[in-house]
Design an enzyme around this catalytic site. Sequence first.
Site, PDB file in Angstrom:
ATOM      1  N   LEU A 144       0.819  -1.213   0.000  1.00  0.00           N
ATOM      2  CA  LEU A 144       0.000   0.000   0.000  1.00  0.00           C
ATOM      3  C   LEU A 144       0.854   1.266   0.000  1.00  0.00           C
ATOM      4  CD1 LEU A 144      -2.588  -1.009   2.765  1.00  0.00           C
ATOM      5  CD2 LEU A 144      -3.076  -0.758   0.307  1.00  0.00           C
TER       6      LEU A 144
ATOM      7  N   GLY B 214       6.065   1.679   3.108  1.00  0.00           N
ATOM      8  CA  GLY B 214       7.521   1.750   3.274  1.00  0.00           C
ATOM      9  C   GLY B 214       8.306   1.212   2.085  1.00  0.00           C
ATOM     10  N   LYS B 215       7.656   1.162   0.912  1.00  0.00           N
ATOM     11  CA  LYS B 215       8.319   0.610  -0.285  1.00  0.00           C
ATOM     12  C   LYS B 215       9.569   1.409  -0.669  1.00  0.00           C
ATOM     13  CE  LYS B 215       4.674   1.158  -2.884  1.00  0.00           C
ATOM     14  NZ  LYS B 215       3.798   1.808  -1.883  1.00  0.00           N
ATOM     15  N   SER B 216       9.406   2.735  -0.759  1.00  0.00           N
ATOM     16  CA  SER B 216      10.543   3.569  -1.199  1.00  0.00           C
ATOM     17  C   SER B 216      11.664   3.532  -0.160  1.00  0.00           C
ATOM     18  CB  SER B 216      10.108   5.018  -1.411  1.00  0.00           C
ATOM     19  OG  SER B 216       9.026   5.062  -2.303  1.00  0.00           O
TER      20      SER B 216
ATOM     21  N   SER C 209       1.607  -1.513  -7.405  1.00  0.00           N
ATOM     22  CA  SER C 209       1.248  -2.675  -8.243  1.00  0.00           C
ATOM     23  C   SER C 209       0.147  -3.498  -7.572  1.00  0.00           C
ATOM     24  CB  SER C 209       2.480  -3.518  -8.579  1.00  0.00           C
ATOM     25  OG  SER C 209       3.332  -3.729  -7.480  1.00  0.00           O
TER      26      SER C 209
END
Length: 222
Positions: free
Chosen positions: A53, A57-59, A126
């Site tokens: 989501l 914390g993806k980046s 994604s």
Amino acid sequence: MGDSGNSTICENLHQMSTVRKSTNIVWHKSSVEKFDRQELLQQKGCVIWITGLSGSGKSTLACALSRGLHSRGKLTYILDGDNVRHGLNSDLSFKVEDRAENIRRIGEVAKLFADAGIICIASLISPYRKDRDACRALLPEGDFIEVFLDVPLQVCEARDPKGLYKLARCGKIKGFTGIDDPYEPPLNCEIVLQQKGGDCVSPSDMAEKVISYLEEKGYLQA
Ligand SMILES: Nc1ncnc2c1ncn2[C@@H]1O[C@H](COP(=O)(O)OS(=O)(=O)O)[C@@H](OP(=O)(O)O)[C@H]1O
Ligand SMILES: Nc1ncnc2c1ncn2[C@@H]1O[C@H](COP(=O)(O)OP(=O)(O)O)[C@@H](O)[C@H]1O
């Protein structure tokens, strides 16, 4: 033109192919291959696909991972959804077909980076399983490493570093993932990183888990 010229043309005709709307195209092989580049870099090209989501914390993980691998002498490149949408994908919105195209293009670019021998870190929401699986199918078995940042919506919403959830909740952003647009969690991904309630796992600890996986699977050597 002599016979040899004719035979080259005949050979090429056999190799002619059609890919979607591109017709009469012939793959041109290079004398320097992925194997050679991997030898040079002493690593194996692959794609680490971080999904989750907004606010999960993806980046942050992508950067920690890139830093951790860089300090081990490994070449990485980050394809971040937000960043790629500033250029290559600036023509795409967040409606379902545009998200699919965003993911498809990033999948194709990531495949090129992996072919270059680079450890490519793709970090984008994604949200659709089908789109992620299509990117997986572009790569040789094992080279697509899906990392699910399993962070509950309430945690992401409480973080809300860009104030986007607040805007989505009051209807100022329509079709926001997790609010009024779907997110389909992976069913069978390589790595799940959880962040629940009070159990805080630091970005660098998460990055170490991914690096251990790469080490174990042999991606950090040629
Ligand atoms: N409607 C809607 N839904 C979700 N996210 C939105 C939306 N509008 C803008 N944003 C911002 O765009 C970032 C997500 O872009 P992605 O390319 O990763 O999205 S996607 O994979 O195509 O779904 C996302 O960044 P992250 O917070 O880093 O995930 C948001 O900042
Ligand atoms: N492992 C973590 N633990 C606590 N907070 C985190 C962690 N990773 C990221 N954050 C914080 O969460 C917020 C969203 O992180 P970000 O990397 O921008 O997420 P995304 O790219 O998925 O939108 C930021 O404020 C960031 O500092």
